[in-house]
Write a protein that holds these residues in place. Structure first.
Motif, mmCIF file in Angstrom:
data_model
loop_
_atom_site.group_PDB
_atom_site.id
_atom_site.type_symbol
_atom_site.label_atom_id
_atom_site.label_comp_id
_atom_site.label_asym_id
_atom_site.label_seq_id
_atom_site.Cartn_x
_atom_site.Cartn_y
_atom_site.Cartn_z
ATOM 1 N N GLU A 1 0.816 -1.215 0.000
ATOM 2 C CA GLU A 1 0.000 0.000 0.000
ATOM 3 C C GLU A 1 0.849 1.263 0.000
ATOM 4 O OE1 GLU A 1 -3.162 0.144 -0.485
ATOM 5 O OE2 GLU A 1 -3.367 -2.042 -0.506
ATOM 6 N N GLU A 2 1.980 1.224 0.698
ATOM 7 C CA GLU A 2 2.862 2.386 0.745
ATOM 8 C C GLU A 2 3.407 2.710 -0.649
ATOM 9 O OE1 GLU A 2 7.103 3.710 2.821
ATOM 10 O OE2 GLU A 2 5.952 2.023 3.636
ATOM 11 N N ILE A 3 3.759 1.672 -1.399
ATOM 12 C CA ILE A 3 4.282 1.888 -2.757
ATOM 13 C C ILE A 3 3.183 2.402 -3.672
ATOM 14 C CG2 ILE A 3 5.252 0.737 -4.778
ATOM 15 C CD1 ILE A 3 6.800 -1.059 -2.902
ATOM 16 N N ILE A 4 1.997 1.824 -3.566
ATOM 17 C CA ILE A 4 0.880 2.254 -4.412
ATOM 18 C C ILE A 4 0.585 3.740 -4.195
ATOM 19 C CG2 ILE A 4 -1.596 1.994 -4.838
ATOM 20 C CD1 ILE A 4 -1.211 -0.999 -4.094
ATOM 21 N N ALA A 5 0.637 4.173 -2.948
ATOM 22 C CA ALA A 5 0.339 5.575 -2.626
ATOM 23 C C ALA A 5 1.325 6.533 -3.292
ATOM 24 C CB ALA A 5 0.348 5.779 -1.112
ATOM 25 N N GLY A 6 2.539 6.065 -3.529
ATOM 26 C CA GLY A 6 3.544 6.923 -4.142
ATOM 27 C C GLY A 6 3.794 6.627 -5.607
ATOM 28 N N MET A 7 2.885 5.885 -6.244
ATOM 29 C CA MET A 7 3.137 5.405 -7.599
ATOM 30 C C MET A 7 3.211 6.524 -8.627
ATOM 31 S SD MET A 7 3.982 2.636 -9.091
ATOM 32 C CE MET A 7 3.472 1.385 -7.919
ATOM 33 N N ASP A 8 2.455 7.607 -8.435
ATOM 34 C CA ASP A 8 2.551 8.739 -9.364
ATOM 35 C C ASP A 8 3.988 9.249 -9.445
ATOM 36 O OD1 ASP A 8 -0.037 9.063 -10.393
ATOM 37 O OD2 ASP A 8 -0.709 10.079 -8.585
ATOM 38 N N MET B 1 -1.551 -3.083 -9.444
ATOM 39 C CA MET B 1 -2.681 -2.676 -8.609
ATOM 40 C C MET B 1 -3.018 -1.206 -8.865
ATOM 41 S SD MET B 1 -4.803 -3.981 -6.478
ATOM 42 C CE MET B 1 -5.964 -3.567 -5.163
ATOM 43 N N TRP B 2 -1.995 -0.393 -9.035
ATOM 44 C CA TRP B 2 -2.203 1.017 -9.366
ATOM 45 C C TRP B 2 -2.859 1.148 -10.734
ATOM 46 C CZ3 TRP B 2 0.857 4.558 -12.617
ATOM 47 C CH2 TRP B 2 0.514 5.896 -12.429
#
Length: 348
Positions: free
Chosen positions: A17-24, A304-305
């Motif tokens: 989840e931490e990586i997904i939140a910073g995917m942009d 997931m992103w």
């Protein structure tokens, strides 16, 4: 494990989840500047194609429907092209560049191919790399390692096959080619005689100050398309936003892997190894229960992103979307998850 064990049907690794939140930001850091640099270089050959605006609302196939073909692992398992051919389907076939070999070797010439990834050396392999050598292969096991087309186990032979296929059929194929495309891809496309339609990827919000997307538009005057971060979503956007097709079926749009697939065979394995040791990789993956077929799949933060972005695109779409992949994790309120046979029966 059953779906009842997890009412949300999602199990996330502790770091996912931490990586997904910073995917942009991760995506920008990985390809943003490369995309801009490629677009500047491609100004030199922009006159060897035309604006994507020229493709807008053209009729491909019978015009009422299309099938978007991506190259997820279900392609190998479900082999949808057999069903498409036997049905006599007359709608348009739009594909990611990674699916072009699959279609051509099975006797289907796609109406439109889409490419967007700016990678300097890998993407051209889908179209055939005239410069491929054993030395190059020794430095990059990307294609051998992944759970994709088995033909890439014999990489030089398969590359020669693709070279011949595109040399034969290229002049009969339209391609929506992003200005972010790498030099090798652009040269290969031009050499095959494909009919090029240029477009800019939406790298950020064009209304923001110092927008890279606005910089692209001012640089080349071409339209921008929200590509959803990946070529499969970009192909869908061509069907919906550009061609205005009313019914869009998706195949090979897994955005995930089948249970039991080794982590080494996943797309972002090497990137994850730069963040953690092999025994820690499970913490980066997410498991999702597909209620439509009663099976679990697993995915990584990038896919997931992509799923989350595609669901946003689907909510704003003007078309009806049918995921006929018969696997994977792409489902939601604005996507009808049905068998390919049902889609073909309704639109043939």
């Amino acid at each position: 494990m059953t779906a009842k064990d997890n009412p949300d049907h999602i199990q996330s690794g502790k770091w996912a989840e931490e990586i997904i939140a910073g995917m942009d930001q991760i995506t920008w850091d990985r390809i943003g500047q490369m995309s801009l640099d490629n677009a500047r270089r491609n100004l030199n050959v922009q006159d060897r194609g035309q604006s994507l605006a020229k493709l807008r609302n053209q009729t491909l196939g019978d015009g009422g429907s299309c099938i978007v073909v991506a190259s997820g692992p279900s392609i190998k398992i479900k082999d949808p092209v057999k069903e498409i051919k036997s049905s006599g389907y007359g709608g348009a076939i739009i594909c990611a560049e990674s699916a072009i070999r699959y279609l051509l070797t099975n006797g289907i010439v796609p109406d439109l191919v889409v490419t967007v990834d700016p990678h300097p050396s890998r993407v051209v392999r889908w179209l055939g790399d005239p410069e491929l050598t054993e030395e190059k292969l020794a430095k990059d096991d990307y294609f051998r390692r992944q759970d994709m087309d088995d033909a890439f186990a014999s990489e030089l032979a398969t590359n020669e096959e693709i070279l011949n296929l595109l040399d034969k059929h290229g002049k009969n194929i339209k391609i929506a080619m992003s200005t972010s495309s790498g030099e090798a891809v652009v040269q290969r496309v031009l050499d095959t005689g494909m009919e090029v339609y240029w477009w800019n990827p939406m790298l950020d919000d064009p209304d923001e100050e110092n927008s890279a997307t606005r910089e692209l538009q001012e640089m080349n005057g071409l339209p921008s398309v929200n590509a959803g971060g990946n070529v499969g979503a970009a192909a869908f956007m061509m069907a919906d936003a550009v061609l205005g097709i009313e019914h869009v079926g998706l195949v090979g749009m897994d955005l995930s892997y089948y249970d039991g697939t080794p982590y080494r065979n996943t797309q972002y394995y090497e990137a994850l190894l730069r963040l953690a040791d092999e025994e820690q990789l499970e913490s980066f993956f997410i498991r999702i229960f597909n209620k439509h077929i009663g099976e679990w799949f697993f995915t990584d933060p990038a896919y997931m992103w992509y799923r989350e972005v595609f669901l946003q695109l689907a909510a704003d779409a003007d078309c009806k979307i049918y995921n006929c992949t018969e696997g994977g994790i792409l489902f939601g309120d604005d996507i009808e998850f049905i068998a390919l046979s049902q889609f073909l029966g309704n639109h043939t």
